[in-house]
Design a protein around this motif. Structure first.
Motif, PDB file in Angstrom:
ATOM      1  N   TYR A 207       0.837  -1.203   0.000  1.00 31.77           N
ATOM      2  CA  TYR A 207       0.000   0.000   0.000  1.00 31.77           C
ATOM      3  C   TYR A 207       0.872   1.254   0.000  1.00 31.77           C
ATOM      4  O   TYR A 207       0.580   2.232  -0.714  1.00 31.77           O
ATOM      5  N   HIS A 281      -2.312   2.799   6.657  1.00 33.55           N
ATOM      6  CA  HIS A 281      -3.315   2.785   5.590  1.00 33.55           C
ATOM      7  C   HIS A 281      -4.221   4.016   5.639  1.00 33.55           C
ATOM      8  O   HIS A 281      -4.884   4.338   4.648  1.00 33.55           O
ATOM      9  N   HIS A 290     -12.301  -2.961   4.283  1.00 34.25           N
ATOM     10  CA  HIS A 290     -10.876  -3.291   4.289  1.00 34.25           C
ATOM     11  C   HIS A 290     -10.595  -4.367   5.335  1.00 34.25           C
ATOM     12  O   HIS A 290     -11.248  -4.447   6.367  1.00 34.25           O
TER      13      HIS A 290
END
Length: 331
Positions: A207, A281, A290
């Motif tokens: 990410y 994140h 998620h």
């Protein structure tokens, strides 16, 4: 990271990875059950490897393996011949063990002709066995009637329940070394925790490489690099602790120390990585869509399972003191 896995164990890991990549979620519950009882004849190391690959996938392997180990520990050939083929054939099993405070050193139930007591944090399973205190020590029982009631577990991937016994008739299967069983449980769980932490870190690094802020991937920022480097060290030391505990399964004199150490460090490592996963994140990680919340919930739930890090840290301190005393006495 292999850390001393044999060729057969590496092949098992590759087979499980391949099956999971194709969408297969079923796992052989007889991995550690002798082939004479319909199992695969492997050991706890093979179970740990499977748990490390399954990670957050809901499955009854941990609880079924511990139930099978308890049955084997009784040394009761009739019980083994009657119950182990059921588990090896795919019937999930579980152990009713601890009280509401999570003291895994003493059974929640007692036996005086019948079973009495309430066991908490009972993992999911169709075949329920009860660890109970008797006049001669902990023993394993097969209740003739029982009812497991689901509780609102934080971790949706690992259901928990309670089992209430009130003068419940039960078959006495034999004595069990509760400390050894708990240490085996801690080793299996620690290996799983280390691999879940590794998975969380990989997802977070990926990410950081793709999330762009101010025209640059956030992973290129020095502060983010430092945090990810610290997490990498945390994960690798957790894997080392889990691997060392796995090897200590073959040495009963070393197992308590390594199991306690692995449970403490791997619990803390997963909690740390899961927390940083959410932080790095950003906003997306606090949505139900998620998976970050699943990692965080598994970290919290597994940290308390089979004893908290604080409980095992106290135990480890006592074990190290005992070892030091013995060393001094032999000089």
């Amino acid at each position: 990271m292999d850390l001393g896995l044999t060729e057969d164990q590496l092949a098992l890991r590759a087979t499980i990875r391949s099956a999971l990549s194709r969408g297969h979620r079923e796992i052989d519950l007889g991995l550690s059950i002798p082939d004479t009882h319909g199992g695969q004849g492997g050991g706890l190391a093979e179970v740990a490897i499977a748990l490390g690959e399954l990670r957050l996938t809901p499955n009854p392997l941990l609880n079924s393996t511990l139930a099978a180990q308890a049955i084997l520990a009784t040394g009761n050939p009739e019980a083994q011949a009657r119950l182990l083929p059921r588990i090896a054939g795919g019937e999930p099993a579980t152990l009713a063990w601890t009280d509401h405070k999570g003291h895994w050193t003493t059974p929640a139930c007692t036996y005086d002709g019948t079973l009495t007591g309430t066991a908490h944090y009972v993992l999911d399973g169709d075949l329920t066995l009860v660890l109970a205190q008797t006049a001669t020590g902990p023993a394993l029982f097969l209740p003739r009637t029982c009812s497991r009631v689901d509780t609102n577990a934080l971790d949706p991937t690992r259901p928990l329940g309670t089992l209430h016994c009130a003068n419940t008739p039960a078959d006495h299967l034999g004595p069990v070394d509760l400390d050894q069983l708990r240490d085996q449980a801690c080793v299996l769980l620690a290996y799983e925790q280390a691999e879940i932490a590794a998975d969380a870190l990989v997802r977070t690094v990926d990410y950081a490489k793709s999330r762009v802020q101010f025209g640059r991937p956030i992973g290129s920022f020095q502060a983010i690099k430092h945090r990810l480097a610290d997490l990498h060290l945390t994960v690798e030391t957790a894997r080392s602790a889990a691997a060392a505990a796995l090897h200590a399964l073959a040495d009963p004199t070393e197992l308590p120390r390594y199991a306690a150490l692995a449970k403490v460090h791997c619990s803390e490592a997963l909690s740390t990585v899961a927390g940083e996963m959410i932080q790095l994140h950003g906003g997306i990680a606090i949505t139900w869509e998620h998976d970050a919340h699943l990692f965080f919930k598994r970290a919290h739930g597994s940290s308390h399972l089979f004893g908290t890090p604080a409980q095992h840290l106290d135990r480890l301190a006592g074990l190290l003191d005992l070892t030091s005393s013995r060393s001094a006495a032999t000089r």
